[in-house]
Design a protein around this motif. Sequence first.
Motif, PDB file in Angstrom:
ATOM      1  N   LEU A 147     -37.285 -32.621  -0.910  1.00 49.71           N
ATOM      2  CA  LEU A 147     -36.844 -33.881  -1.510  1.00 49.71           C
ATOM      3  C   LEU A 147     -37.380 -34.034  -2.925  1.00 49.71           C
ATOM      4  CD1 LEU A 147     -35.444 -36.643  -1.243  1.00 49.71           C
ATOM      5  CD2 LEU A 147     -37.577 -37.530  -0.256  1.00 49.71           C
ATOM      6  N   VAL A 148     -38.657 -33.715  -3.123  1.00 42.02           N
ATOM      7  CA  VAL A 148     -39.278 -33.851  -4.448  1.00 42.02           C
ATOM      8  C   VAL A 148     -38.644 -32.886  -5.445  1.00 42.02           C
ATOM      9  CG1 VAL A 148     -41.415 -33.512  -5.747  1.00 42.02           C
ATOM     10  CG2 VAL A 148     -41.462 -34.756  -3.580  1.00 42.02           C
ATOM     11  N   LEU A 149     -38.434 -31.641  -5.024  1.00 42.23           N
ATOM     12  CA  LEU A 149     -37.862 -30.643  -5.933  1.00 42.23           C
ATOM     13  C   LEU A 149     -36.436 -31.003  -6.349  1.00 42.23           C
ATOM     14  CD1 LEU A 149     -39.184 -27.298  -4.387  1.00 42.23           C
ATOM     15  CD2 LEU A 149     -39.798 -28.279  -6.590  1.00 42.23           C
ATOM     16  N   PHE A 150     -35.596 -31.386  -5.384  1.00 40.26           N
ATOM     17  CA  PHE A 150     -34.225 -31.759  -5.725  1.00 40.26           C
ATOM     18  C   PHE A 150     -34.186 -33.027  -6.572  1.00 40.26           C
ATOM     19  CE2 PHE A 150     -32.570 -28.878  -2.399  1.00 40.26           C
ATOM     20  CZ  PHE A 150     -31.484 -28.371  -3.075  1.00 40.26           C
ATOM     21  N   SER A 151     -35.136 -33.934  -6.336  1.00 35.21           N
ATOM     22  CA  SER A 151     -35.147 -35.213  -7.054  1.00 35.21           C
ATOM     23  C   SER A 151     -35.648 -35.083  -8.484  1.00 35.21           C
ATOM     24  CB  SER A 151     -36.008 -36.231  -6.302  1.00 35.21           C
ATOM     25  OG  SER A 151     -35.523 -36.431  -4.991  1.00 35.21           O
ATOM     26  N   GLY A 297     -29.900 -19.362 -12.707  1.00 38.76           N
ATOM     27  CA  GLY A 297     -30.827 -19.007 -13.777  1.00 38.76           C
ATOM     28  C   GLY A 297     -31.948 -20.012 -13.991  1.00 38.76           C
ATOM     29  N   ASP A 298     -31.672 -21.308 -13.785  1.00 36.66           N
ATOM     30  CA  ASP A 298     -32.694 -22.331 -13.983  1.00 36.66           C
ATOM     31  C   ASP A 298     -33.749 -22.250 -12.892  1.00 36.66           C
ATOM     32  OD1 ASP A 298     -31.512 -23.466 -16.273  1.00 36.66           O
ATOM     33  OD2 ASP A 298     -30.082 -24.565 -15.021  1.00 36.66           O
ATOM     34  N   VAL A 299     -34.996 -22.064 -13.314  1.00 40.51           N
ATOM     35  CA  VAL A 299     -36.096 -21.901 -12.363  1.00 40.51           C
ATOM     36  C   VAL A 299     -36.259 -23.141 -11.493  1.00 40.51           C
ATOM     37  CG1 VAL A 299     -38.576 -21.521 -12.117  1.00 40.51           C
ATOM     38  CG2 VAL A 299     -37.301 -20.302 -13.884  1.00 40.51           C
ATOM     39  N   ALA A 300     -36.127 -24.328 -12.087  1.00 44.27           N
ATOM     40  CA  ALA A 300     -36.321 -25.573 -11.338  1.00 44.27           C
ATOM     41  C   ALA A 300     -35.320 -25.682 -10.192  1.00 44.27           C
ATOM     42  CB  ALA A 300     -36.190 -26.774 -12.274  1.00 44.27           C
ATOM     43  N   PHE A 301     -34.045 -25.403 -10.475  1.00 47.61           N
ATOM     44  CA  PHE A 301     -33.033 -25.479  -9.419  1.00 47.61           C
ATOM     45  C   PHE A 301     -33.198 -24.331  -8.422  1.00 47.61           C
ATOM     46  CE2 PHE A 301     -30.600 -28.196 -12.442  1.00 47.61           C
ATOM     47  CZ  PHE A 301     -30.399 -29.272 -11.597  1.00 47.61           C
ATOM     48  N   ALA A 302     -33.625 -23.151  -8.903  1.00 45.32           N
ATOM     49  CA  ALA A 302     -33.862 -22.020  -8.002  1.00 45.32           C
ATOM     50  C   ALA A 302     -34.972 -22.350  -7.002  1.00 45.32           C
ATOM     51  CB  ALA A 302     -34.219 -20.775  -8.806  1.00 45.32           C
ATOM     52  N   ALA A 307     -36.786 -23.915  -1.492  1.00 44.68           N
ATOM     53  CA  ALA A 307     -37.307 -24.857  -0.497  1.00 44.68           C
ATOM     54  C   ALA A 307     -36.235 -25.188   0.537  1.00 44.68           C
ATOM     55  CB  ALA A 307     -37.793 -26.131  -1.185  1.00 44.68           C
ATOM     56  N   PHE A 308     -34.991 -25.345   0.081  1.00 44.44           N
ATOM     57  CA  PHE A 308     -33.874 -25.633   0.982  1.00 44.44           C
ATOM     58  C   PHE A 308     -33.632 -24.468   1.933  1.00 44.44           C
ATOM     59  CE2 PHE A 308     -29.253 -25.958   1.863  1.00 44.44           C
ATOM     60  CZ  PHE A 308     -29.229 -27.236   2.403  1.00 44.44           C
ATOM     61  N   LEU A 309     -33.785 -23.233   1.425  1.00 47.79           N
ATOM     62  CA  LEU A 309     -33.634 -22.042   2.255  1.00 47.79           C
ATOM     63  C   LEU A 309     -34.702 -21.993   3.341  1.00 47.79           C
ATOM     64  CD1 LEU A 309     -32.382 -19.269   2.900  1.00 47.79           C
ATOM     65  CD2 LEU A 309     -33.882 -18.285   1.142  1.00 47.79           C
ATOM     66  N   LEU A 310     -35.958 -22.238   2.952  1.00 50.89           N
ATOM     67  CA  LEU A 310     -37.051 -22.245   3.935  1.00 50.89           C
ATOM     68  C   LEU A 310     -36.827 -23.314   4.990  1.00 50.89           C
ATOM     69  CD1 LEU A 310     -40.125 -21.760   1.556  1.00 50.89           C
ATOM     70  CD2 LEU A 310     -39.101 -20.060   3.086  1.00 50.89           C
ATOM     71  N   MET A 311     -36.352 -24.479   4.552  1.00 56.48           N
ATOM     72  CA  MET A 311     -36.092 -25.571   5.484  1.00 56.48           C
ATOM     73  C   MET A 311     -34.972 -25.193   6.463  1.00 56.48           C
ATOM     74  SD  MET A 311     -34.746 -29.388   4.608  1.00 56.48           S
ATOM     75  CE  MET A 311     -33.163 -28.679   4.151  1.00 56.48           C
ATOM     76  N   SER A 312     -33.906 -24.580   5.958  1.00 56.47           N
ATOM     77  CA  SER A 312     -32.787 -24.178   6.815  1.00 56.47           C
ATOM     78  C   SER A 312     -33.220 -23.124   7.832  1.00 56.47           C
ATOM     79  CB  SER A 312     -31.639 -23.628   5.963  1.00 56.47           C
ATOM     80  OG  SER A 312     -31.176 -24.600   5.049  1.00 56.47           O
TER      81      SER A 312
END
Length: 402
Positions: A147-151, A297-302, A307-312
Amino acid sequence: MSVLFDESLISTEFLFKYIGIYLDRPIQNTVEHIIKFRSLYIINFLWLNTDTIGEIAWIIQGAMYGKSLIELTYMAPCSTYCIVANIKSLSLLLNQDKVHELFKRIRSVENNTDIGDEGVKKKIVAEGKEFLKAVIKALGTINVVTLVLFSTSPLLLMALEYKKLGKIEFLLPFLIIYPFIDPYDIHYWPFAYVHQVWSTYLVLTQVSGTDCIFYTCCTSICTQFRLLQVDIENIITERHFDENEFQEKFKKLTVRHESIMQLVGHVERIYTKSTLFNFVTSSFMICLTGFNVTAIGDVAFALSFLAFLLMSLMQIYLLCFYGDMVMTSSMEVSSAMYKSKWYTVNAKTAKLLYVVQMRARKPSKLTAFSYADVNLKAFTKILSTAWSYFALLKTIDSPTRA
């Protein structure tokens, strides 16, 4: 004894309260009750699905206007996860009576299980409770990080852009089409940003909250199977065998065994359809999320998609892990019967024990609407399928980058 189930349910009920789902409260189909107890859920449902529909619309429009594969796969796992969240939360609401009945039966079985002062039984209960607590805590941590990373990722990229070029280009966490407004307009951007952040919270809470109830029920069931195993192993302890006393103990244990197996059936009826959809979409989500991690390419979105991958991965793994635990613990009742001192009793009594042993060899299991068993073998198949899709996407994407 029911403290195991009730204590573990507290944190999940706390989360659900803020999205309008009341697990342990009977809700009548009257206007008064719907307004009082369903209005918050309806508001959040409409809030979330405004973004879900907007995401799907963006994907369709992007495909029509020739958006790149990376741009299209950026939103696909997010919109799929939104649909998963809807199905999981609705499965609880539509099966409200079954959920209440399940909770009632679990408490009844726990309250009628005597653990006494036996260290072994207390240890079994404590282990189940502590492991479940650790799982819920780990899942909550990953959800918070996601949540924090996406936000914050768009804000971070906006700050870097302003530092480089001296101007602000408004960004949002997700690519969504909103009717009648431009979400990147300064007048609407703050609302769109908050809207997407809260939608993200709703998705994470609905998926993890519904799964945590599943974990809690499975933990209680597995603990009951393990406690039953201890009692079965010690059913024949006296040097001088008393047939009447044995018959009384044996009858109580078989009734308990049947009650625990019925609990598995109740969980199956509530979760089986949503589990099927979860299974079908998991390979798709894991594949696309992994592709985003390697392609963006953007590190922040990567990092957000990592985190989304680990959660899934954790979400589908735990679902399969707890299903596997239920199967294993139910089958271990057969081993417990074999470990009892069956060889010290007469043939008639030994046959009774043998019948229960044969029945216990057939596992009590959870399924994805009879499509597949919920166990660790299913998890490996999901990963295998996800890897095949991932390799295919990388192959398709390679010529476009060349």
